[in-house]
Write a protein that holds these residues in place. Structure first.
Motif, PDB file in Angstrom:
ATOM      1  N   TYR A   1       0.830  -1.209   0.000  1.00 47.42           N
ATOM      2  CA  TYR A   1       0.000   0.000   0.000  1.00 47.42           C
ATOM      3  C   TYR A   1       0.863   1.257   0.000  1.00 47.42           C
ATOM      4  O   TYR A   1       0.576   2.224  -0.720  1.00 47.42           O
ATOM      5  CB  TYR A   1      -0.905   0.015   1.232  1.00 47.42           C
ATOM      6  CG  TYR A   1      -2.065  -0.947   1.177  1.00 47.42           C
ATOM      7  CD1 TYR A   1      -2.804  -1.117   0.016  1.00 47.42           C
ATOM      8  CD2 TYR A   1      -2.445  -1.684   2.300  1.00 47.42           C
ATOM      9  CE1 TYR A   1      -3.876  -1.983  -0.039  1.00 47.42           C
ATOM     10  CE2 TYR A   1      -3.519  -2.557   2.261  1.00 47.42           C
ATOM     11  CZ  TYR A   1      -4.232  -2.708   1.087  1.00 47.42           C
ATOM     12  OH  TYR A   1      -5.290  -3.565   1.037  1.00 47.42           O
TER      13      TYR A   1
ATOM     14  N   TYR B   1      -7.507   0.793   3.141  1.00 44.90           N
ATOM     15  CA  TYR B   1      -6.723   1.805   2.423  1.00 44.90           C
ATOM     16  C   TYR B   1      -7.503   2.277   1.207  1.00 44.90           C
ATOM     17  O   TYR B   1      -8.243   1.494   0.576  1.00 44.90           O
ATOM     18  CB  TYR B   1      -5.376   1.244   1.979  1.00 44.90           C
ATOM     19  CG  TYR B   1      -4.340   1.234   3.084  1.00 44.90           C
ATOM     20  CD1 TYR B   1      -3.325   2.187   3.124  1.00 44.90           C
ATOM     21  CD2 TYR B   1      -4.384   0.289   4.099  1.00 44.90           C
ATOM     22  CE1 TYR B   1      -2.387   2.188   4.144  1.00 44.90           C
ATOM     23  CE2 TYR B   1      -3.451   0.286   5.123  1.00 44.90           C
ATOM     24  CZ  TYR B   1      -2.457   1.237   5.142  1.00 44.90           C
ATOM     25  OH  TYR B   1      -1.535   1.240   6.155  1.00 44.90           O
TER      26      TYR B   1
ATOM     27  N   CYS C   1      -7.251   3.305  -2.437  1.00 42.95           N
ATOM     28  CA  CYS C   1      -6.371   3.207  -3.609  1.00 42.95           C
ATOM     29  C   CYS C   1      -7.099   3.649  -4.881  1.00 42.95           C
ATOM     30  O   CYS C   1      -6.764   3.217  -5.992  1.00 42.95           O
ATOM     31  CB  CYS C   1      -5.861   1.780  -3.768  1.00 42.95           C
ATOM     32  SG  CYS C   1      -4.955   1.122  -2.354  1.00 42.95           S
TER      33      CYS C   1
END
Length: 336
Positions: free
Chosen positions: A59, A79, A81
């Motif tokens: 990540y 996360y 993205c």
């Protein structure tokens, strides 16, 4: 009659008591503040992200943004993205720079061994996602002479000159956190593992150039040579001895026709809800937290356990040899 000598007046005594009480309150306030500071500092020290779940190095290399359940938490629950979805398959991406096909890698984005790198169209008939193709670097020099060694620099791709001394004891050394390294040997800085460092003459404990250098681009990011794995939502795979939190993956597991999702929390739930941002994605499959992928569907998945821990990418790690025998698997020829 005059008051007795040495006896304080009631007014003076009341002032004295109030002063003592004020001082005591002041001390109590400072003691409380000190306790708060110590508690906060302790919490910060206890926040060891290497113990957080998920492929954190992956990540970080892709510059995904951590999302926390509440402010001040140590570990992210997922996360973001989404910026990867906006990328073009006909361009190359390094750091914040965009390259057209045929454009050479800029020096500011190149690591020491990135030589002759050009943004090139991907291979294959279906997926032609662009990525960089670089020259093959051969650093072979042959064995060094007895009692000699090669001096290195974190700014160079290959080792440098051969150094020979009549007195091996005179070889320069570096003291790094109490551990001694010799001239030409690599070392790691505990609180800055991203630095590439080499012991050289003149090192005095400062991890700066020419002794240490931070890579211009992350070695863990697949977008440099394997952007196809990002587009196809493949999962990074780590050896059992590696840490997904700090290490680079060794290869990627990409979806094939025999991959299925094993529901570990609620088998009645559907995995087709692609609008759920709190899920992991593997190819065209969706995984809830705790869901796993089946194993041994091709060579990249033999003894590889993939679990949705921290969305949107599954955490895949090869099981130890004591738990799984990589030689025991179905004949993959039937999966073609």
């Amino acid at each position: 009659m005059s008051p007795q000598r040495g006896r304080k007046s009631p007014k003076f005594s009341r002032c004295s008591i109030m002063a003592r009480r004020g001082s005591r309150s002041f001390i109590q306030i400072w003691a409380y503040l000190a306790l708060v500071v110590v508690t906060v500092a302790a919490d910060q020290e206890q926040c060891d992200k290497t113990k957080c779940p998920g492929p954190l190095a992956y990540y970080e290399a892709l510059k995904c943004t951590p999302v926390y359940e509440k402010e001040g938490d140590c570990c992210a629950i997922k996360y973001n993205c989404d910026h990867l979805k906006e990328r073009s398959k006909t361009k190359c991406y390094v750091n914040n720079n965009v390259y057209e096909i045929g454009e050479s890698l800029k020096e500011e984005d190149a690591n020491p061994c990135d030589i002759g790198c050009v943004c090139s169209e991907g291979y294959g008939t279906e997926d032609k996602t662009a990525s960089f193709v670089c020259a093959i670097v051969d650093c072979f020099f042959g064995p060094v002479n007895p009692g000699c060694y090669r001096r290195k620099s974190p700014s160079d791709c290959c080792p440098g000159e051969e150094v020979c001394s009549e007195n091996p004891e005179s070889r320069p050394t570096c003291n790094v956190n109490g551990k001694i390294y010799k001239d030409g040997e690599d070392f790691t800085v505990e609180d800055e593992p991203g630095l590439n460092c080499v012991c050289q003459p003149g090192y005095e404990g400062k991890n700066v150039e020419p002794f240490c250098k931070r890579p211009n681009r992350s070695y863990c990011s697949p977008d440099f040579r394997d952007a196809t794995s990002i587009v196809n939502k493949c999962a990074p795979v780590y050896y059992s001895s590696q840490s997904p939190q700090t290490d680079c993956s060794v290869f990627s597991r990409c979806q094939n026709a025999n991959d299925t999702v094993i529901h570990n929390e609620d088998n009645s739930r559907s995995t087709d809800n692609s609008a759920d941002a709190d899920m992991c994605y593997f190819g065209n499959k969706s995984m809830h937290r705790g869901d796993e992928l089946n194993q041994s569907t091709d060579y990249s998945s033999v003894c590889v356990k993939c679990v949705c821990e921290v969305p949107p990418v599954p955490t895949c790690q090869r099981l130890p040899d004591s738990e799984c025998d990589v030689t025991q698997h179905p004949p993959f020829i039937q999966f073609r």
